[in-house]
Design a protein around this motif. Structure first.
Motif, PDB file in Angstrom:
ATOM      1  N   ASN B 183       8.484   2.514  31.959  1.00 35.24           N
ATOM      2  CA  ASN B 183       9.092   3.842  32.035  1.00 35.24           C
ATOM      3  C   ASN B 183       8.380   4.820  31.104  1.00 35.24           C
ATOM      4  O   ASN B 183       8.133   5.980  31.456  1.00 35.24           O
ATOM      5  N   ALA B 184       8.051   4.321  29.902  1.00 33.99           N
ATOM      6  CA  ALA B 184       7.315   5.161  28.954  1.00 33.99           C
ATOM      7  C   ALA B 184       5.973   5.564  29.553  1.00 33.99           C
ATOM      8  O   ALA B 184       5.550   6.720  29.455  1.00 33.99           O
ATOM      9  N   LEU B 185       5.317   4.616  30.197  1.00 36.98           N
ATOM     10  CA  LEU B 185       4.014   4.874  30.826  1.00 36.98           C
ATOM     11  C   LEU B 185       4.145   5.906  31.952  1.00 36.98           C
ATOM     12  O   LEU B 185       3.337   6.837  32.062  1.00 36.98           O
ATOM     13  N   ALA B 186       5.194   5.742  32.755  1.00 42.96           N
ATOM     14  CA  ALA B 186       5.358   6.633  33.920  1.00 42.96           C
ATOM     15  C   ALA B 186       5.557   8.076  33.491  1.00 42.96           C
ATOM     16  O   ALA B 186       4.938   8.989  34.052  1.00 42.96           O
ATOM     17  N   CYS B 202      10.569   7.232  24.731  1.00 42.71           N
ATOM     18  CA  CYS B 202      11.411   6.328  25.507  1.00 42.71           C
ATOM     19  C   CYS B 202      12.494   5.842  24.561  1.00 42.71           C
ATOM     20  O   CYS B 202      12.210   5.166  23.571  1.00 42.71           O
ATOM     21  N   ALA B 203      13.737   6.218  24.856  1.00 49.40           N
ATOM     22  CA  ALA B 203      14.840   5.875  23.964  1.00 49.40           C
ATOM     23  C   ALA B 203      15.259   4.427  24.189  1.00 49.40           C
ATOM     24  O   ALA B 203      15.860   4.092  25.201  1.00 49.40           O
ATOM     25  N   GLY B 209      11.061   0.564  20.325  1.00 47.83           N
ATOM     26  CA  GLY B 209      10.547   1.936  20.320  1.00 47.83           C
ATOM     27  C   GLY B 209       9.274   2.046  19.503  1.00 47.83           C
ATOM     28  O   GLY B 209       8.311   2.725  19.895  1.00 47.83           O
ATOM     29  N   LEU B 210       9.263   1.368  18.380  1.00 49.54           N
ATOM     30  CA  LEU B 210       8.094   1.389  17.513  1.00 49.54           C
ATOM     31  C   LEU B 210       6.901   0.712  18.201  1.00 49.54           C
ATOM     32  O   LEU B 210       5.765   1.175  18.122  1.00 49.54           O
ATOM     33  N   GLU B 211       7.189  -0.377  18.901  1.00 49.17           N
ATOM     34  CA  GLU B 211       6.126  -1.075  19.636  1.00 49.17           C
ATOM     35  C   GLU B 211       5.477  -0.175  20.692  1.00 49.17           C
ATOM     36  O   GLU B 211       4.254  -0.170  20.856  1.00 49.17           O
ATOM     37  N   LEU B 212       6.333   0.565  21.412  1.00 46.41           N
ATOM     38  CA  LEU B 212       5.807   1.469  22.447  1.00 46.41           C
ATOM     39  C   LEU B 212       4.917   2.530  21.819  1.00 46.41           C
ATOM     40  O   LEU B 212       3.855   2.875  22.346  1.00 46.41           O
ATOM     41  N   ALA B 213       5.378   3.035  20.666  1.00 49.27           N
ATOM     42  CA  ALA B 213       4.598   4.049  19.965  1.00 49.27           C
ATOM     43  C   ALA B 213       3.256   3.481  19.522  1.00 49.27           C
ATOM     44  O   ALA B 213       2.219   4.146  19.605  1.00 49.27           O
TER      45      ALA B 213
END
Lengths: 136, 744
Positions: B183-186, B202-203, B209-213
């Protein structure tokens, strides 16, 4: 020694001299180098030095607490991803003993040269003890 | 159950689906000024706070300790606490007191002192304060992009459209947590397709969240919730120190952070301790500042219905936004979670932030239908896009959005859906088919999307998260597949991360990818003509709604070939015969040939004459040149009429039955609703006029009243009247010959 004032935004004023946490020049991070697969995450990661500069920008603009946060952030650039996550979890309520928190603070100071973060953790250890937020 | 029809109806109104309760301070159900709220106090000994709002250090809870040691500027605290609260309140609305001066003073205020300042302010004054204290000069808006099926192509398409619509930040979340990296990617790909420089998040749970960042998939985080009592804070599984550490961790990875708080959360979580919502929120804001967050998302957020159930709730929510700005924090000012069943109540609430402008007027405008919003709401959603744009245009207020055409939307949605299709293919994720791309371009919601293989998608997401693939793999994939512009925007987001300019207070990127923050776009409001003003270019953009038409050809339908059957004979004479005069306006049958609802003038005239003839009378047609006013036309006709009765007929169809001897603005019957008139009505008017002429008892012609007609047709009405007025000449009424025989 007189240091020249930092001009914000750095992306404009220091476009030619900014370096990523890898040490690579930002001006070297281009579409061509990306296409060639010649960039790593560290090449698009902010450096401790730049975070300290942003901290100074914040301080001069009248945001001292934000400046302190950016200093702590500068210190944490040295800490690997997984380790940062582990440290955060250790600081959550009821996760660690007083000794574990003090050990975390020591580790921040000695292993990562992160005195401000260490200070924050020590402070937490003291408050957690008083407020009964240590691991039972 | 009410017995009065009116009360029965009122009971069914949308606003009465809400819950309204009396304050109950012990349960925390009070928005401000609870009996338990402390009086402001601050004692400093040897550079250390020893008493805060009546509480000695020995009794401090975690929030008191954190606030005392991190949040207050002790150098100004003595002056600040000694300044009467009403003086600070007055400074907030005084255009001669700059924002910076208030920031310095407020930096030394305790939570109870902050609340005491608000006590002196009404809503209008708080709006003045908000307009001045907002950190960034330029207001902006934030969007939510999610969908129930978590379809990547639809997420990308909706994010692209939201970016094109002007949102400066876009956030997504998950229904199923494992979708997070996808979802973050999209929305990253979508937003950078729509407009380079939109910040995204992305909440999800903090460590995820930190990993996505860290993978470069997000650029901001506003999930860092803080609460106003120790019990609530700990139930939220954090302390002010862990939150402070987390904000440093995010910033160390180049991620902009914003805390979240809001009135009502403590009462909702059962730990309000009898304090008012606003006092607890003031404590949250001090913790936020002390932890070094550049900003806050507040304005009750997901608890909004709770303060709104209480008296003064909406005022208190505005107050918390204002308090945040007074502490120098960026504010994403709520208006996100569903706040009311009533459109009136929702819109009225929005105005408190929309008119002054905040850093993000909504902290999540649902860029898709409400039912698709996985944040559980969407106070304003995709269905309201045009309403929001119209409000901007009505008030010349920059709400951060811009109108777009369908063509632009389709083009950008197509590009975004194709871009994510390409990335999925290149990175080896489960394929996005052309049919899915096509559906994503046109869909309003995910029910219109083909079903995807959820198991395969989740397995791929699980693999993607810990893999070496990151934003740079995505950039390359886009480059390889020819999406150079999107790739360049993604890479620029990465490059900006190295500079870290967007970590500063209230930072966003403008449409030229230039950072705009409280450092280089600081709010310098000092009264009329200062601060943010809508530029000529922006004003053009805001007013250029796709549905705007040129008024120049609005009356084309009313202009045709002049009526051949209607000829002018010579100056009209006065008569003594028993007759009805039909007095028409100066444009009748010539400059205009049809009424506002398209009736041919010739047929209207024939209908009236038929009505008159049916009563055995004759009508004479005259054209009035000296006026275009309906009453005046009828009045002039009545002076010429042998019977004293005249019908005045404007070219747009508005009609009057007039009588000699009556004052000009009086009448026997008036038909102001020209759009509702039919040929039958005109015939009945002819009948009645004849009956009046014969002195018979007459029942007025019933008229249809359409309350919306004026609303719908007012521009056309004005232009038709203008056209008729242009035909006004200084010449006497003319006798007209109408080539018509009664069909009896």
């Amino acid at each position: 020694m007189i240091t020249p004032p930092i001009k914000y935004p750095l992306s404009e004023s220091a476009a030619e001299t900014l370096r990523a946490s890898s040490g690579r020049l930002l001006s070297d991070v281009t579409a061509e180098s990306a296409r060639a697969g010649d960039i790593s995450m560290a090449d698009i990661q902010i450096s401790a030095d730049t975070l300290r500069k942003q901290a100074e920008v914040a301080r001069l603009a009248g945001y001292p607490q934000q400046a302190s946060n950016l200093i702590r952030a500068a210190e944490l650039t040295a800490v690997p991803n997984a380790e940062v996550l582990r440290m955060y979890n250790t600081l959550r309520p009821g996760r660690a003993t007083h000794a574990e928190l003090m050990a975390l603070a020591d580790s921040l100071e000695t292993n990562y040269h992160a005195p401000e973060c260490a200070h924050l953790v020590r402070e937490a250890a003291g408050v957690y003890q008083i407020r009964d937020l240590l691991q039972k | 159950m009410p017995i009065s029809r009116r009360f029965q109806l009122l009971e069914k109104r949308e606003v009465n689906r809400e819950t309204f309760v009396e304050p109950w301070p012990e349960a925390g159900l009070i928005v401000a000024d609870s009996p338990a709220d402390p009086q402001p106090s601050l004692r400093i000994e040897a550079g250390r706070v020893t008493e805060l709002d009546g509480r000695p250090r020995a009794e401090f809870d975690i929030l008191d300790t954190f606030i005392a040691d991190h949040s207050l500027d002790l150098a100004t605290a003595e002056i600040a606490m000694a300044t009467p609260s009403i003086d600070i309140a007055r400074k907030l609305v005084d255009i001669n007191v700059p924002r910076a001066e208030i920031l310095r003073l407020v930096a030394g205020c305790t939570a109870a002192k902050l609340v005491d300042i608000i006590r002196h302010m009404n809503v209008l004054e708080m709006m003045m304060g908000l307009g001045k204290m907002r950190a960034r000069r330029t207001p902006a808006n934030q969007a939510h992009v999610t969908n129930r099926r978590e379809h990547p192509a639809l997420l990308a398409a909706d994010a692209a459209e939201a970016a094109l619509r002007g949102f400066a930040e876009i956030e997504t979340t998950v229904g199923v947590a494992r979708y997070a990296p996808f979802n973050a990617l999209a929305i990253l790909i979508g937003s950078q397709t729509g407009r380079g420089g939109v910040l995204t998040q992305c909440a999800v749970e903090e460590s995820l969240g930190l990993e996505l960042a860290m993978k470069g998939l997000t650029t901001y985080a506003e999930t860092l919730s803080v609460y106003g009592t120790e019990g609530t804070f700990v139930d939220g599984d954090d302390t002010p120190w862990s939150k402070a550490f987390l904000s440093a961790a995010y910033a160390s990875r180049g991620v902009k952070i914003r805390f979240t708080s809001g009135t009502g959360s403590e009462a909702l979580m059962g730990h309000a301790q009898g304090y008012s919502m606003l006092y607890l929120e003031a404590r949250c804001l001090l913790v936020t500042r002390g932890a070094g967050s550049q900003g806050v998302q507040n304005g009750s957020i997901s608890c909004i219905a709770l303060p709104e159930s209480l008296p003064g709730g909406v005022r208190a929510v505005l107050a918390e936004n204002l308090l945040a700005t007074m502490l120098g924090l960026e504010v994403a000012s709520g208006n996100d979670a569903l706040a009311s069943h009533s459109d009136i109540r929702k819109a009225a609430k929005l105005m408190l932030q929309f008119i002054p402008g905040t850093d993000f007027i909504t902290s999540g405008y649902s860029a898709m239908p409400r039912r698709e919003n996985l944040f559980g709401g969407g106070n304003f959603d995709a269905d309201d896009f045009d309403d929001y744009n119209v409000l901007q245009r009505d008030m010349q207020v920059d709400g951060g959005n811009r109108p777009i055409s369908e063509q632009e939307a389709l083009a950008i949605r197509t590009e975004a859906a194709r871009a994510i299709q390409a990335v999925y293919a290149e990175l080896g994720f489960p394929a996005i088919t052309d049919a899915e791309v096509g559906a994503a371009v046109l869909a309003h919601g995910s029910e219109e999307m083909p079903i995807r293989d959820v198991v395969a998608d989740l397995a791929a997401a699980d693999k993607f998260l810990p893999s070496e693939q990151n934003i740079l793999s995505v950039v390359r994939a886009l480059q390889i597949r020819g999406f150079e512009k999107v790739a360049a925007n993604l890479l620029e987001m990465g490059r900006q991360r190295v500079a870290g300019d967007y970590l500063q207070t209230s930072a966003i990127f403008d449409k030229n990818f230039k950072v705009q923050s409280a450092i280089n776009d600081v709010n310098d409001y000092s009264g009329p003509g200062s601060g943010y003003r809508v530029s000529a270019e922006r004003w053009q953009e805001m007013q250029n709604l796709p549905q705007v038409k040129s008024p120049r050809d609005f009356i084309a339908d009313q202009i045709g070939e002049p009526c051949a059957r209607l000829a002018e004979l010579g100056p009209a004479r006065t008569s003594t015969s028993r007759e009805v005069i039909v007095a028409v306006g100066p444009a009748f049958g010539t400059a205009l040939t049809r009424t506002i609802n398209g009736l041919e003038h010739e047929e209207v005239l024939a209908a009236i004459l038929t009505g008159v003839a049916s009563q055995g009378l004759v009508a004479r047609v005259v054209k009035v040149y000296r006026t275009s006013d309906c009453a005046a036309i009828g009045h002039i006709g009545a002076q010429l009429s042998g019977s004293g009765i005249a019908i005045g007929l404007q070219s747009r169809g508005t009609t009057i039955i007039h009588k000699r001897g009556l004052a000009r603005l009086s009448n026997l019957e008036l038909f102001p609703q020209s759009p509702s008139m039919t040929l039958e009505t005109y015939q009945s008017i002819g009948v009645n006029a004849a009956r009046y002429a014969m002195g018979m008892v007459t029942t007025p012609v019933p008229v249809q009243v359409d309350n919306w007609a004026r609303l719908r047709l007012i521009v056309k009405t004005a232009l038709l009247h203008r056209h008729e007025t242009e035909q006004v000449q200084d010449q006497p009424p003319m006798e007209m010959r109408f080539d018509w025989e009664p069909d009896l």
